[in-house]
Design a protein around this motif. Structure first.
Motif, PDB file in Angstrom:
ATOM      1  N   ASN A 198       0.821  -1.210   0.000  1.00  0.00           N
ATOM      2  CA  ASN A 198       0.000   0.000   0.000  1.00  0.00           C
ATOM      3  C   ASN A 198       0.856   1.262   0.000  1.00  0.00           C
ATOM      4  O   ASN A 198       0.542   2.243  -0.682  1.00  0.00           O
ATOM      5  CB  ASN A 198      -0.936   0.012   1.210  1.00  0.00           C
TER       6      ASN A 198
ATOM      7  N   ALA B 290      -6.512   1.223  -7.158  1.00  0.00           N
ATOM      8  CA  ALA B 290      -5.693   0.171  -6.551  1.00  0.00           C
ATOM      9  C   ALA B 290      -4.435  -0.018  -7.409  1.00  0.00           C
ATOM     10  O   ALA B 290      -4.305  -1.016  -8.117  1.00  0.00           O
ATOM     11  CB  ALA B 290      -6.485  -1.127  -6.448  1.00  0.00           C
TER      12      ALA B 290
ATOM     13  N   THR C 135      -6.600 -11.314  -3.288  1.00  0.00           N
ATOM     14  CA  THR C 135      -7.572 -10.276  -3.604  1.00  0.00           C
ATOM     15  C   THR C 135      -7.440  -9.160  -2.580  1.00  0.00           C
ATOM     16  O   THR C 135      -6.890  -9.347  -1.501  1.00  0.00           O
ATOM     17  CB  THR C 135      -9.004 -10.830  -3.585  1.00  0.00           C
ATOM     18  N   GLN C 136      -7.952  -7.998  -2.914  1.00  0.00           N
ATOM     19  CA  GLN C 136      -7.794  -6.816  -2.077  1.00  0.00           C
ATOM     20  C   GLN C 136      -9.147  -6.382  -1.514  1.00  0.00           C
ATOM     21  O   GLN C 136     -10.093  -6.168  -2.267  1.00  0.00           O
ATOM     22  CB  GLN C 136      -7.184  -5.673  -2.896  1.00  0.00           C
ATOM     23  N   ASN C 137      -9.210  -6.226  -0.189  1.00  0.00           N
ATOM     24  CA  ASN C 137     -10.456  -5.797   0.436  1.00  0.00           C
ATOM     25  C   ASN C 137     -10.905  -4.446  -0.095  1.00  0.00           C
ATOM     26  O   ASN C 137     -12.103  -4.191  -0.244  1.00  0.00           O
ATOM     27  CB  ASN C 137     -10.284  -5.727   1.960  1.00  0.00           C
ATOM     28  N   LYS C 138      -9.954  -3.560  -0.356  1.00  0.00           N
ATOM     29  CA  LYS C 138     -10.294  -2.226  -0.845  1.00  0.00           C
ATOM     30  C   LYS C 138     -11.095  -2.300  -2.146  1.00  0.00           C
ATOM     31  O   LYS C 138     -12.001  -1.505  -2.369  1.00  0.00           O
ATOM     32  CB  LYS C 138      -9.035  -1.383  -1.034  1.00  0.00           C
ATOM     33  N   VAL C 139     -10.767  -3.278  -2.990  1.00  0.00           N
ATOM     34  CA  VAL C 139     -11.460  -3.448  -4.264  1.00  0.00           C
ATOM     35  C   VAL C 139     -12.846  -4.042  -4.034  1.00  0.00           C
ATOM     36  O   VAL C 139     -13.843  -3.575  -4.587  1.00  0.00           O
ATOM     37  CB  VAL C 139     -10.632  -4.326  -5.217  1.00  0.00           C
TER      38      VAL C 139
ATOM     39  N   SER D 134      -7.635  -0.550 -11.385  1.00  0.00           N
ATOM     40  CA  SER D 134      -6.673  -1.396 -10.689  1.00  0.00           C
ATOM     41  C   SER D 134      -5.600  -1.913 -11.642  1.00  0.00           C
ATOM     42  O   SER D 134      -5.862  -2.137 -12.828  1.00  0.00           O
ATOM     43  CB  SER D 134      -7.394  -2.591 -10.043  1.00  0.00           C
TER      44      SER D 134
ATOM     45  N   GLY E 159      -4.857  -7.197  -7.289  1.00  0.00           N
ATOM     46  CA  GLY E 159      -6.171  -6.708  -6.906  1.00  0.00           C
ATOM     47  C   GLY E 159      -7.225  -6.959  -7.964  1.00  0.00           C
ATOM     48  O   GLY E 159      -8.417  -6.847  -7.694  1.00  0.00           O
TER      49      GLY E 159
END
Length: 393
Positions: free
Chosen positions: A232, A296, A304-308, A320, A324
């Motif tokens: 990040n 992202a 995988t990305q929680n933000k996405v 992205s 992600g």
């Protein structure tokens, strides 16, 4: 079923990462099964959250692991072959606690979280065991090597080599789980590890609600995540340095918001007239509601990305890089636009910011994907199926 969860971190509050996944899976499984928890206690302040976990787990066993002991463990890793992160969580007290629980209870299955905790159940064959990984860890470190220089590159290469060798521990488990097809394919095809299935990350739709998103505003770009997490930190630095100036030329008045806990100095120094670093945000859903798009731009990592996922659940369009995106098993445009190059990434952001209809179409497609595949209720039901599968073996 009587199930034991073995977690590397106290799973509350469920804001990010390891804590979030265990909490949401257990919360749903507890409605139909008897759950026990054994985990480390590194901060006594976490004890105030015990009542929250006692609503889910019939028994909770906490093993103290002072941070100084973990630092000493990591130092001793210089003279051993295990990965530093595995040594960080090494504890004779944890091993003894697990042996005691095994003697006291007849568990139908055990859930082991992360490669860091694999050391405790790898040699115990009497009970079905599932090792649940956030990603293919050696793939994560392989990608991280490319982003480092100097002494940090040496350390990263050393850790990657150790993780690569240690990862064979997956074969000691009845089943291993990863959250994306990319990670699964890597472990099967490049590592020759066959007992790997999929368990995607999820989204709590009670928090990241299905209310209609406001697509009329077009000036706010959002990035969320733990801001002491290396991928990040690298991502926001890359975005501010290389991508955001290209967007600013075409979209006057645009702002970039970096929302996440524990921002390190490198992140704090990015703040400026049109860049905001918020620090910890209790209600991230409010940040998503204000966002025009989410970005992202991660250059290394895996899974995988929680933000996405959270942005998709809220109906916010995402741009992205492959980190992600690849783990989602979707086509570009189904909530997330894939952009691999700097200019392409900036161009995708500019197009979205310039078109309310494109934001709406992209966002609503993402919302539909989340409802069908990434709701925590759906993910927990998948894990329940895996527990029954290992019981039959």
């Amino acid at each position: 079923m009587k199930l034991l969860f073995t977690a590397n971190r106290f799973p509350y509050p469920p804001y990010r990462g390891d804590k979030l996944k265990i909490y949401h899976l257990a919360k749903r499984l507890a409605k139909r099964h008897e759950l026990h928890l054994v985990t480390f206690l590194q901060d006594k302040k976490d004890l105030r959250y015990l009542p929250e976990l006692q609503q889910i787990f019939t028994e909770i066993h906490l093993v103290p692991l002072p941070r100084m002991a973990s630092y000493c463990n990591s130092l001793m890793a210089l003279f051993r072959r295990e990965p530093f992160q595995v040594r960080y969580f090494s504890s004779a007290a944890m091993q003894k606690q697990i042996e005691t629980l095994q003697a006291q209870h007849r568990y139908d299955a055990v859930h082991v979280q992360h490669l860091r905790m694999a050391q405790y159940w790898a040699g115990i064959k009497e009970v079905p065991r599932i090792l649940d990984l956030p990603d293919a860890y050696s793939l994560y470190w392989k990608r991280r090597v490319a982003a480092k220089k100097g002494i940090m590159k040496w350390f990263t290469q050393t850790e990657q080599q150790r993780v690569f060798a240690y990862e064979q521990v997956l074969e000691d488990y009845d089943l291993s789980l990863v959250c994306s097809r990319e990670d699964q394919a890597y472990l099967r095809e490049e590592r020759g590890i066959s007992n790997v299935q999929l368990l995607p990350n999820g989204v709590d739709l009670a928090t990241f609600s299905q209310q209609a998103h406001d697509y009329t505003h077009a000036k706010h770009i959002l990035f969320t995540g733990n801001m002491d997490y290396a991928p990040n930190v690298d991502a926001v630095g890359y975005f501010v340095r290389d991508i955001f100036p290209l967007i600013r030329e075409q979209v006057p008045g645009v702002r970039f918001i970096i929302a996440g806990q524990r921002p390190v100095k490198k992140v704090l120094e990015l703040a400026g007239p049109d860049i905001e670093v918020t620090g910890f945000v209790k209600d991230l859903s409010a940040m998503y509601r204000k966002a025009s798009i989410v970005v992202a731009p991660l250059r290394f990592g895996a899974g995988t990305q929680n933000k996405v996922l959270e942005a998709m659940a809220m109906g916010v369009p995402v741009v992205s890089r492959n980190i992600g995106f690849n783990g989602l098993d979707i086509s570009s445009g189904e909530g997330v636009i894939l952009a691999l190059e700097t200019e392409v990434f900036a161009g995708a952001c500019i197009r979205l910011l310039g078109s309310e209809q494109l934001r709406r179409d992209t966002g609503e497609q993402g919302r539909a994907v989340i409802r069908s595949r990434f709701d925590w209720d759906v993910v927990a039901a998948t894990l329940e199926g895996y527990f029954r599968q290992v019981q039959r073996h």
